[in-house]
Design a protein around this motif. Structure first.
Motif: not given
Length: 322
Positions: A79-91, A95-106, A304-307
């Motif tokens: 969902a967040t990737r969809t927002c960011l790729e459209a240039g839309r700010a996101a809150l 938890p941010f994502t399920l793991d550090l790798a996907t969080g770092a990608e966002l 990312l540290e918490v993730m």
């Protein structure tokens, strides 16, 4: 005026929409869901002008300044990737994502696109929690030596509930334990030593979890989370010359009690208005107005540290979402 969209239509999305009314300069403009019917019901209930039957349609709305992502954990990344790729700010809801790798990608995608991104860890924007941090920084209780926090819910949660559904990122740690872990990180940073144990349910997610974090400073954090019994949901921060107690719920307390050595306890009250989500929304608006791409209260490295710490704990207790 900051024009908001909300992605998802569940309970948390509704509470956020209600609190958005308390934020000066905020306007709920649109909502997006996987079905038009759900979006239209939510829009009618909360006064949004537009309802979209897909995440992509919501993200493509050029009149939106920011989108609040309120899906279950497992959908945060998509969902967040969809927002960011459209240039839309996101809150993005914790938890941010399920793991550090996907969080770092966002975080990297937001950096490349120059788009604002923030985890909705509302505890880090709570005025009383911020005041407690100020007191500790001023030396009110000396050097922090121990952080204790718990968050347990009674349930029972049926197998199909998101708390138990492995496919949805279920378990106590990501849903409830993220609060004690985030509090420890807020006060002590990244631990050098991590120990954890959990009772796993038949679905393969943690039902009852204990965590001990150790720091080279000599400080320790003892944390717990679970979904098999309602705990006190309180926290205590002990220092060399005093202690600060946070009553239930510690992540959004109505007061804090400061115990200084040789002095009477001092109660620090909080003015509770709304559900508490308005503070994170106000922080997003402040950052957008200042042209920032991340919040100094909830910066990307902290998220990312918490993730990464949650990943470490999950590995130790044997919970895998792969």
């Amino acid at each position: 005026m900051t024009r908001w969209g909300i992605l998802a239509t569940g309970h948390i999305a509704g509470r956020f929409a209600e609190d958005l009314r308390l934020v000066p300069g905020a306007e709920l403009v649109a909502v997006g869901s996987r079905t038009p019917e759900s979006a239209e019901r939510f829009a009618a209930r909360h006064g949004a002008a537009r309802a979209y039957g897909s995440w992509a349609e919501l993200a493509a709305d050029d009149e939106l300044d920011v989108i609040y992502v309120a899906t279950p954990h497992a959908a945060h990344h998509e969902a967040t990737r969809t927002c960011l790729e459209a240039g839309r700010a996101a809150l993005v809801e914790k938890p941010f994502t399920l793991d550090l790798a996907t969080g770092a990608e966002l975080v990297e995608l937001a950096r490349v696109r120059g788009v604002f991104l923030m985890e909705a860890m509302w505890m880090r924007t709570n005025p009383l929690i911020l005041r407690v941090c100020e007191l500790i920084a001023e030396g009110a209780i000396g050097e922090v030596t121990h952080v204790r926090a718990d968050f347990g819910a009674a349930g029972p949660f049926p197998p199909e509930h998101r708390m138990r559904a492995r496919a949805l990122g279920g378990g106590a740690l990501l849903d409830l334990g993220v609060y004690p872990v985030s509090l420890a990180h807020l006060l002590l940073g990244v631990p050098q030593h991590v120990h954890a144990w959990a009772k796993l349910g038949p679905e393969g997610v943690d039902e009852n979890t204990g965590i001990v974090l150790g720091y080279d400073s000599g400080a320790v954090a003892t944390l717990s989370c679970g979904m098999v019994g309602a705990t006190a949901v309180t926290a205590s921060i002990t220092g060399t010359t005093g202690r600060i107690d946070l009553p239930e719920p510690f992540y959004r307390p109505d007061a804090a009690v400061l115990h200084r050595a040789g002095a009477e306890p001092e109660t620090l009250p909080a003015e509770l208005v709304g559900g508490g989500y308005q503070h994170e929304a106000a922080e997003v608006q402040r950052c957008l107005a200042a042209g920032l791409t991340e919040s100094p209260l909830v910066p990307h490295p902290v998220t990312l540290e918490v993730m990464g710490l949650l990943d470490d704990i999950r590995a130790r207790i044997g919970v895998d979402y792969a």
